[in-house]
Design an enzyme around this catalytic site. Structure first.
Site, mmCIF file in Angstrom:
data_model
loop_
_atom_site.group_PDB
_atom_site.id
_atom_site.type_symbol
_atom_site.label_atom_id
_atom_site.label_comp_id
_atom_site.label_asym_id
_atom_site.label_seq_id
_atom_site.Cartn_x
_atom_site.Cartn_y
_atom_site.Cartn_z
ATOM 1 N N CYS A 2 0.833 -1.207 0.000
ATOM 2 C CA CYS A 2 0.000 0.000 0.000
ATOM 3 C C CYS A 2 0.871 1.263 0.000
ATOM 4 O O CYS A 2 1.969 1.273 0.541
ATOM 5 C CB CYS A 2 -0.862 0.049 1.246
ATOM 6 N N ARG A 27 4.362 0.355 -6.203
ATOM 7 C CA ARG A 27 4.299 -0.526 -5.041
ATOM 8 C C ARG A 27 3.238 -1.598 -5.220
ATOM 9 O O ARG A 27 3.188 -2.544 -4.459
ATOM 10 C CB ARG A 27 4.002 0.289 -3.780
ATOM 11 N N TRP A 73 -3.421 -2.508 -1.204
ATOM 12 C CA TRP A 73 -3.138 -3.861 -1.667
ATOM 13 C C TRP A 73 -3.808 -4.762 -0.660
ATOM 14 O O TRP A 73 -3.426 -4.791 0.506
ATOM 15 C CB TRP A 73 -1.627 -4.073 -1.687
ATOM 16 N N ASN A 99 -1.435 1.323 6.410
ATOM 17 C CA ASN A 99 -0.685 0.234 5.763
ATOM 18 C C ASN A 99 -0.366 -0.788 6.824
ATOM 19 O O ASN A 99 -0.044 -0.419 7.950
ATOM 20 C CB ASN A 99 0.662 0.741 5.231
ATOM 21 N N GLY A 100 -0.375 -2.054 6.461
ATOM 22 C CA GLY A 100 0.002 -3.078 7.423
ATOM 23 C C GLY A 100 -1.201 -3.885 7.862
ATOM 24 O O GLY A 100 -2.251 -3.863 7.220
ATOM 25 N N GLU A 480 17.606 -16.870 -10.652
ATOM 26 C CA GLU A 480 17.122 -15.507 -10.857
ATOM 27 C C GLU A 480 16.494 -15.343 -12.242
ATOM 28 O O GLU A 480 15.449 -14.708 -12.392
ATOM 29 C CB GLU A 480 18.276 -14.507 -10.636
ATOM 30 N N LYS A 484 12.637 -14.180 -12.852
ATOM 31 C CA LYS A 484 12.326 -12.984 -13.653
ATOM 32 C C LYS A 484 11.310 -13.342 -14.728
ATOM 33 O O LYS A 484 10.348 -12.641 -14.956
ATOM 34 C CB LYS A 484 13.623 -12.482 -14.289
ATOM 35 N N GLU A 487 7.731 -14.162 -13.188
ATOM 36 C CA GLU A 487 6.970 -13.081 -12.550
ATOM 37 C C GLU A 487 6.433 -12.063 -13.549
ATOM 38 O O GLU A 487 5.374 -11.487 -13.322
ATOM 39 C CB GLU A 487 7.761 -12.396 -11.436
ATOM 40 N N HIS A 503 17.138 -36.535 -11.858
ATOM 41 C CA HIS A 503 16.513 -37.098 -10.655
ATOM 42 C C HIS A 503 15.011 -36.845 -10.639
ATOM 43 O O HIS A 503 14.388 -36.935 -9.583
ATOM 44 C CB HIS A 503 17.194 -36.535 -9.403
ATOM 45 N N LYS A 602 5.853 -4.277 -5.040
ATOM 46 C CA LYS A 602 7.278 -3.955 -5.033
ATOM 47 C C LYS A 602 7.906 -4.212 -3.676
ATOM 48 O O LYS A 602 9.024 -4.661 -3.570
ATOM 49 C CB LYS A 602 7.474 -2.495 -5.435
HETATM 50 C C1 F6R Z 1 11.394 -10.006 -7.814
HETATM 51 C C2 F6R Z 1 11.426 -9.163 -6.649
HETATM 52 C C3 F6R Z 1 11.114 -9.772 -5.336
HETATM 53 C C4 F6R Z 1 11.944 -9.087 -4.243
HETATM 54 C C5 F6R Z 1 11.545 -9.600 -2.858
HETATM 55 C C6 F6R Z 1 12.395 -8.990 -1.768
HETATM 56 O O1 F6R Z 1 11.769 -9.300 -8.956
HETATM 57 O O2 F6R Z 1 11.676 -7.991 -6.739
HETATM 58 O O3 F6R Z 1 11.332 -11.139 -5.355
HETATM 59 O O4 F6R Z 1 13.287 -9.341 -4.490
HETATM 60 O O5 F6R Z 1 10.208 -9.317 -2.614
HETATM 61 O O6 F6R Z 1 12.323 -7.608 -1.808
HETATM 62 P P1 F6R Z 1 13.410 -6.701 -1.108
HETATM 63 O O7 F6R Z 1 14.687 -6.866 -1.848
HETATM 64 O O8 F6R Z 1 12.873 -5.319 -1.174
HETATM 65 O O9 F6R Z 1 13.537 -7.203 0.300
#
Ligand code: F6R
Length: 607
Positions: A2, A27, A73, A99-100, A480, A484, A487, A503, A602
């Site tokens: 949020c 976000r 959110w 928020n929260g 990674e 990517k 997502e 396996h 985010k």
């Molecule tokens: C994927 C992505 C998430 C963050 C994860 C941790 O592209 O961005 O997997 O890496 O939510 O976020 P931070 O680094 O802000 O703790």
């Protein structure tokens, strides 16, 4: 997660709040709303994107010089107009955004209902509006204090009332909150980019603090009411950094920023001979000489950076290094002890699980080092030592430049530790330093040559499943690359060590199944080639990420994405770049919302 925005001054509050909310869109959110004191508290809110709210405001405008706004959110209650923030009490005189999560939501709900309050939404936030109203006895700050005293959980709460029409009260408990100081106007936001174009002077609100905001400024107190002195933080970020520039998406812009990011992360910190200075890393040589285990904890992409880090630390320092998902570590009763170093990695520095794991490790006596991108973030304030990644604001939900900066940060940290323990001698340190300094130019060349990436993206665009494989550091990069892709392109994708294929997963490899192999590590090169042969024999289509000097891989792979040769230890920095671009181009071919993938946020500030 949020977003919060607030304004008090002499200008029209609604456009300022709406603009701030738009800057917080990255976000992630599912509804948005504003409340303005326009001859009394008035609320407009709508499910969906901010444009929906803007349309509503066009039909039913709000004019006033004080207001609050929110992008939600959903946590308690589905996304809907009714559940969108702000929420008011029954009289409509008290309004809140939040928020929260309020953990004792159910108890409070029952208590309020028993006292005759009629609830209109499914949210925990609405309860706070009723609690504040019930506690009000001529002093808004006191009412907010009394209300949060009854609420358990992690939150940032913002309250406005017609009873005190020139004041906003906000409380922070874990969820981030900043105050921006202007000339005769004051801003409130859940993070800095929301108002960076309006002011560069900020007060960072800490946990368990209450702030009273008026047009003249802000007064911070502890939640108990003790005065707090807070230094104004001047932020130098270029406001342009938070804009898309000429790129179609923030993600692409951020991928192309990576050469500059590496340069920035290294700037002033690394000499040609491998000597490292890290301004906020304060541990002394005795601590390093007696260092026990290095623990790395993080989530998502940051965890994948930690997977690379583990191998860097183990190989260079010959010290035991463990990497744990933060959401696992915090419940796993880890064997963390005094004399260990915990490296918590987080772009935002606000990820709830990472904060909790870091605090747990700190409580068990380890030294806590924050590797984070956000100056003044909660993680940075919790830590004993801080290594800022200096990647600049990252807007795209899919992290790219922050990941690369996390890798570079870990090489620097390893060099610093190794110089003290003696594990890295002068020649080796100089060799690594020179390799690191070449990386910006090398990444630049990868970004210039994208024809093969476009061909690879076309190969994946209609696939149902993709598998990523690699060994050692290549496996970490494959993890990674796979995240990517999934997502942002919504393609099912899995990564595994190349040796793990036979396996189980090999059963899924049939004609036409795409396999992405990262193949840079010379010590296991032949082993990885065997895995490639195994999948080729079953009709798989292979995309390889390999050094530009590799003459072998072209015999087996259908498409080879070339990266400049480095020593193997540094290969992850270059190897991930084509995979980021691959994910981007697949998502683009599939016509998706690249910067804001569905269901993702985010900054994951709730558990
Ligand atoms: C994927 C992505 C998430 C963050 C994860 C941790 O592209 O961005 O997997 O890496 O939510 O976020 P931070 O680094 O802000 O703790």
């Amino acid at each position: 997660m949020c977003g919060i925005m607030g304004y008090v001054g002499s200008a029209d509050a609604t456009p300022i709040i709406m603009d701030g909310l738009r800057r917080l869109e990255y976000r992630g959110y599912d509804s948005a709303g504003v409340a303005v004191n326009d001859h009394g508290i008035n609320v407009r809110k709508a499910e969906g994107k901010i444009d929906q709210l803007a349309a509503l405001l066009e039909d039913e405008p709000l004019t006033g010089t004080i207001g609050i706004g929110h992008t939600r959110w959903a946590t308690h209650g589905r996304p809907s107009d009714l559940n969108a923030h702000p929420h008011t009490d029954a009289s409509g005189e008290f309004v809140v955004v939040h928020n929260g999560i309020i953990e004792n939501f159910q108890t409070l709900r029952e208590e309020l209902q028993a006292s005759g309050v009629e609830l209109t939404s499914e949210t925990d936030t609405e309860l706070l509006a009723h609690l504040v109203a019930a506690e009000y006895d001529g002093n808004l700050a006191a009412a907010v204090r009394a209300a949060v005293d009854r609420a358990e959980g992690a939150y940032a709460l913002v309250v406005m009332s017609d009873r005190e029409p020139r004041t906003i009260i906000a409380v922070r408990k874990i969820s981030p909150l900043v105050v921006g100081l202007g000339e005769g106007e004051t801003f409130l936001a859940s993070d800095i980019p929301a108002v960076l174009h309006r002011t560069r002077d900020f007060l960072i609100i800490e946990d368990d603090e209450l702030v009273t905001i008026t047009a003249e400024g802000a007064i911070i107190e502890t939640i108990e009411g003790d005065p707090v002195e807070r230094e104004v933080m001047h932020i130098d970020w270029d406001a342009q950094q938070a804009e898309k520039g000429g790129y179609e998406h923030f993600m692409l812009k951020e991928i192309y920023e990576q050469p500059a990011v590496i340069t920035e992360t290294l700037a002033g910190r690394l000499d040609e001979d491998g000597t490292v200075w890290l301004e906020d890393v304060k541990f002394n040589d005795d601590f390093v000489r007696d260092l026990g285990t290095i623990w790395i904890t993080a989530c998502g992409t940051a965890y994948h950076a930690g997977l690379v880090g583990t191998q860097i630390f183990q190989r260079l320092l010959r010290l035991p290094t463990m990497v744990e998902y933060a959401h696992e570590m915090r419940y796993a009763d880890p064997l963390v002890k005094s004399g260990d170093l915990t490296v918590a990695i987080s772009q935002s520095g606000e990820t709830a699980d990472t904060l909790a794991a870091a605090r747990l490790a700190g409580g068990l006596g380890t030294r806590l080092l924050a590797l984070t991108n956000v100056v003044g973030s909660t993680l940075s304030r919790d830590a004993d030592d801080i290594l800022y990644t200096r990647a600049g604001p990252e807007i795209s939900v899919g992290s790219t430049k922050a990941y690369l900066a996390m890798l570079v940060g870990q090489y620097l940290l390893a060099l610093k530790l190794g110089a003290v323990t003696g594990a890295i001698d002068a020649d080796r340190a100089a060799q690594i330093a020179q390799g690191l300094k070449r990386l910006p130019a090398q990444v630049e060349t990868i970004l210039e040559e994208t024809d093969d990436i476009a061909a690879a993206a076309a190969m994946l665009a209609d696939a149902d499943d993709v598998y990523f494989i690699g060994r050692g550091l290549d496996y970490a990069v494959a993890m990674e690359g796979s995240l990517k892709l999934k997502e942002i392109s919504y393609l099912h994708s899995e990564a595994m060590p190349a040796g793990e294929l036979k396996h189980g997963t090999l059963a899924l490899v049939t004609k036409g199944v795409p396999i992405v192999v990262v193949i840079t590590q010379r010590s296991v090169y032949d082993k990885t080639i065997s895995a490639v042969q195994e999948v080729k024999a079953r009709g798989a289509e292979v995309i390889a990420v390999a050094y530009d000097t590799d003459t072998e891989i072209g015999k087996f792979a259908d498409i080879v994405l070339r990266i400049p040769e480095t020593e193997d230890l540094l290969a992850p920095v270059n190897a991930v770049v084509p995979l980021q671009l691959l994910a981007y181009h697949v998502a683009r071919l599939r016509g998706l919302d690249i910067d804001q993938p569905r269901n993702l946020a985010k900054s994951v500030t709730v558990e």
